[in-house]
Design a protein around this motif. Structure first.
Motif, PDB file in Angstrom:
ATOM      1  N   TYR A  39      -9.102   2.705   1.684  1.00 28.12           N
ATOM      2  CA  TYR A  39      -9.682   1.494   1.087  1.00 28.12           C
ATOM      3  C   TYR A  39      -9.492   1.508  -0.427  1.00 28.12           C
ATOM      4  O   TYR A  39      -9.291   0.456  -1.044  1.00 28.12           O
ATOM      5  CB  TYR A  39     -11.177   1.410   1.409  1.00 28.12           C
ATOM      6  CG  TYR A  39     -11.496   1.159   2.866  1.00 28.12           C
ATOM      7  CD1 TYR A  39     -10.961   0.063   3.545  1.00 28.12           C
ATOM      8  CD2 TYR A  39     -12.356   1.999   3.559  1.00 28.12           C
ATOM      9  CE1 TYR A  39     -11.275  -0.184   4.874  1.00 28.12           C
ATOM     10  CE2 TYR A  39     -12.681   1.772   4.886  1.00 28.12           C
ATOM     11  CZ  TYR A  39     -12.142   0.677   5.540  1.00 28.12           C
ATOM     12  OH  TYR A  39     -12.462   0.455   6.859  1.00 28.12           O
ATOM     13  N   THR A  79      -6.234  -0.019  -1.463  1.00 33.38           N
ATOM     14  CA  THR A  79      -6.246  -1.479  -1.288  1.00 33.38           C
ATOM     15  C   THR A  79      -7.096  -2.148  -2.356  1.00 33.38           C
ATOM     16  O   THR A  79      -6.698  -3.168  -2.938  1.00 33.38           O
ATOM     17  CB  THR A  79      -6.757  -1.839   0.120  1.00 33.38           C
ATOM     18  OG1 THR A  79      -5.906  -1.227   1.088  1.00 33.38           O
ATOM     19  CG2 THR A  79      -6.767  -3.337   0.336  1.00 33.38           C
ATOM     20  N   PHE A  89      -4.809 -11.094  -0.565  1.00 32.88           N
ATOM     21  CA  PHE A  89      -4.662 -10.204   0.596  1.00 32.88           C
ATOM     22  C   PHE A  89      -3.817 -10.902   1.650  1.00 32.88           C
ATOM     23  O   PHE A  89      -4.213 -11.914   2.218  1.00 32.88           O
ATOM     24  CB  PHE A  89      -6.038  -9.837   1.157  1.00 32.88           C
ATOM     25  CG  PHE A  89      -5.982  -8.769   2.221  1.00 32.88           C
ATOM     26  CD1 PHE A  89      -5.855  -7.440   1.872  1.00 32.88           C
ATOM     27  CD2 PHE A  89      -6.061  -9.091   3.564  1.00 32.88           C
ATOM     28  CE1 PHE A  89      -5.800  -6.443   2.840  1.00 32.88           C
ATOM     29  CE2 PHE A  89      -6.003  -8.117   4.544  1.00 32.88           C
ATOM     30  CZ  PHE A  89      -5.881  -6.790   4.176  1.00 32.88           C
ATOM     31  N   TYR A 117     -11.757  -8.300   3.210  1.00 34.94           N
ATOM     32  CA  TYR A 117     -10.544  -8.458   2.405  1.00 34.94           C
ATOM     33  C   TYR A 117      -9.978  -9.866   2.446  1.00 34.94           C
ATOM     34  O   TYR A 117      -9.357 -10.328   1.480  1.00 34.94           O
ATOM     35  CB  TYR A 117      -9.482  -7.453   2.862  1.00 34.94           C
ATOM     36  CG  TYR A 117      -9.725  -6.044   2.384  1.00 34.94           C
ATOM     37  CD1 TYR A 117     -10.139  -5.772   1.069  1.00 34.94           C
ATOM     38  CD2 TYR A 117      -9.528  -4.948   3.237  1.00 34.94           C
ATOM     39  CE1 TYR A 117     -10.350  -4.476   0.622  1.00 34.94           C
ATOM     40  CE2 TYR A 117      -9.738  -3.643   2.795  1.00 34.94           C
ATOM     41  CZ  TYR A 117     -10.150  -3.419   1.494  1.00 34.94           C
ATOM     42  OH  TYR A 117     -10.353  -2.132   1.058  1.00 34.94           O
ATOM     43  N   GLY A 120      -2.267  -4.542   2.232  1.00 30.97           N
ATOM     44  CA  GLY A 120      -3.242  -3.462   2.143  1.00 30.97           C
ATOM     45  C   GLY A 120      -3.333  -2.643   3.414  1.00 30.97           C
ATOM     46  O   GLY A 120      -2.407  -2.606   4.234  1.00 30.97           O
ATOM     47  N   TRP A 121      -4.470  -1.993   3.566  1.00 35.50           N
ATOM     48  CA  TRP A 121      -4.682  -1.089   4.705  1.00 35.50           C
ATOM     49  C   TRP A 121      -6.072  -1.335   5.282  1.00 35.50           C
ATOM     50  O   TRP A 121      -7.037  -1.574   4.540  1.00 35.50           O
ATOM     51  CB  TRP A 121      -4.574   0.368   4.262  1.00 35.50           C
ATOM     52  CG  TRP A 121      -4.924   1.363   5.336  1.00 35.50           C
ATOM     53  CD1 TRP A 121      -4.097   1.876   6.288  1.00 35.50           C
ATOM     54  CD2 TRP A 121      -6.209   1.960   5.575  1.00 35.50           C
ATOM     55  NE1 TRP A 121      -4.771   2.751   7.107  1.00 35.50           N
ATOM     56  CE2 TRP A 121      -6.075   2.822   6.689  1.00 35.50           C
ATOM     57  CE3 TRP A 121      -7.461   1.844   4.957  1.00 35.50           C
ATOM     58  CZ2 TRP A 121      -7.154   3.558   7.198  1.00 35.50           C
ATOM     59  CZ3 TRP A 121      -8.535   2.577   5.452  1.00 35.50           C
ATOM     60  CH2 TRP A 121      -8.357   3.427   6.575  1.00 35.50           C
ATOM     61  N   VAL A 123      -1.063  -6.186   6.250  1.00 32.74           N
ATOM     62  CA  VAL A 123      -1.560  -4.817   6.454  1.00 32.74           C
ATOM     63  C   VAL A 123      -0.381  -3.899   6.756  1.00 32.74           C
ATOM     64  O   VAL A 123       0.600  -4.300   7.395  1.00 32.74           O
ATOM     65  CB  VAL A 123      -2.588  -4.781   7.608  1.00 32.74           C
ATOM     66  CG1 VAL A 123      -2.897  -3.346   8.046  1.00 32.74           C
ATOM     67  CG2 VAL A 123      -3.877  -5.503   7.200  1.00 32.74           C
ATOM     68  N   GLN A 128       0.812  -1.214   0.000  1.00 34.93           N
ATOM     69  CA  GLN A 128       0.000   0.000   0.000  1.00 34.93           C
ATOM     70  C   GLN A 128       0.846   1.266   0.000  1.00 34.93           C
ATOM     71  O   GLN A 128       1.948   1.293   0.553  1.00 34.93           O
ATOM     72  CB  GLN A 128      -0.958   0.010   1.192  1.00 34.93           C
ATOM     73  CG  GLN A 128      -0.317  -0.023   2.563  1.00 34.93           C
ATOM     74  CD  GLN A 128      -0.169   1.333   3.226  1.00 34.93           C
ATOM     75  OE1 GLN A 128       0.904   1.639   3.726  1.00 34.93           O
ATOM     76  NE2 GLN A 128      -1.203   2.136   3.269  1.00 34.93           N
TER      77      GLN A 128
END
Length: 280
Positions: free
Chosen positions: A58, A61, A102, A96, A79-80, A105, A53
């Motif tokens: 969102y 992501t 995924f 997610y 992602g976040w 984070v 990310q």
């Protein structure tokens, strides 16, 4: 074992919002998408990547997961989710985690004005959700204070796997050593903590750096983590602020040339595959 770039980015300035990415960023203040990276990966012999990310949104992501759907080279997405809002984070994680790519984070903690953002109680609760889900957390440690927090997180959130991005940006340009060396060694005392050999070129002199400038810091990382907790990452396209993909790949090869085949294979793919759950 597949060769994996464990840290790269894409962003689109037309469709996404990246508050940190201003015109002052120079050559990286533009859109970077997969078509530009693919031939550079092929030239280096890199087979898979971990897409990380670049915005605490969102939308970022979602865009990365869509790219993972389109491009097989993207093996995993970091992602976040809003870790400081645990109830919302739990809902986002449930959504997610349905996507096979995924894999972790990250939050841009280095952009937060509070250097202690990551150790506030709400974030600790959010990180606990990651531990329960078996998802790791990428730590962007830029200040010594950020690196000080890594052992705290390892102790306060049992079972959470952590990876320190960019070796916490050692003071290569200044040829500095402390407090970085002691802090990274302290973090490495915790077996759940890993680190990325990434983003080191942009911590060095952008015009003159070579593998030899990076060597003392990489050798220290090898000593305290071992190859099974280290992973290569290009940090492309940020890397072009101090060279290009080909130079980062070439100089990384020089740095690792003295290692045995198994150790090189771990750093160039095996550690990342295990850490992010990539099937190779």
């Amino acid at each position: 074992m597949a060769v994996i770039d464990a840290h790269q980015h894409f962003w689109n300035l037309q469709t996404g919002s990246y508050p940190w990415l201003t015109p002052e960023a120079g050559p990286i203040h533009r859109t970077f998408e997969p078509e530009e990276l693919l031939p550079q990966l092929a030239a280096a012999g890199v087979e898979r990547t971990v897409l990380v990310q670049a915005a605490d949104t969102y939308a970022d992501t979602d865009a990365m997961l869509a790219q993972a759907d389109t491009y097989d080279v993207v093996a995993a997405v970091v992602g976040w989710v809003p870790l400081n809002r645990p109830a919302e984070a739990a809902e986002a994680l449930e959504r997610y985690r349905r996507h096979p790519a995924f894999a972790g984070v990250r939050h841009l903690i280095h952009d937060d004005p509070d250097p202690d953002w990551v150790v506030q109680d709400s974030v600790i609760e959010g990180l606990g959700l990651l531990a329960e889900a078996g998802l790791p957390f990428d730590v962007v440690a830029v200040l010594p204070r950020h690196l000080e927090h890594v052992p705290v997180l390892a102790e306060r959130v049992p079972g959470l796997r952590l990876v320190i991005d960019h070796l916490a940006k050692p003071p290569i340009r200044e040829r500095g050593w402390e407090p970085w060396a002691s802090l990274i060694a302290r973090a490495a005392e915790h077996p759940n903590v890993h680190a990325k050999l990434s983003g080191l070129n942009t911590a060095a002199d952008p015009g003159t750096w070579t593998a030899e400038d990076l060597r003392p810091y990489v050798e220290h990382a090898l000593e305290v983590f071992g190859p099974d907790r280290l992973m290569f990452g290009s940090d492309w396209p940020v890397a072009i602020l101090a060279g290009d993909y080909a130079k980062v790949w070439k100089e990384t090869g020089v740095l690792l040339a003295g290692l045995g085949e198994a150790d090189r294979a771990a750093i160039l793919g095996g550690t990342a595959a295990r850490f992010y759950g990539i099937e190779v």
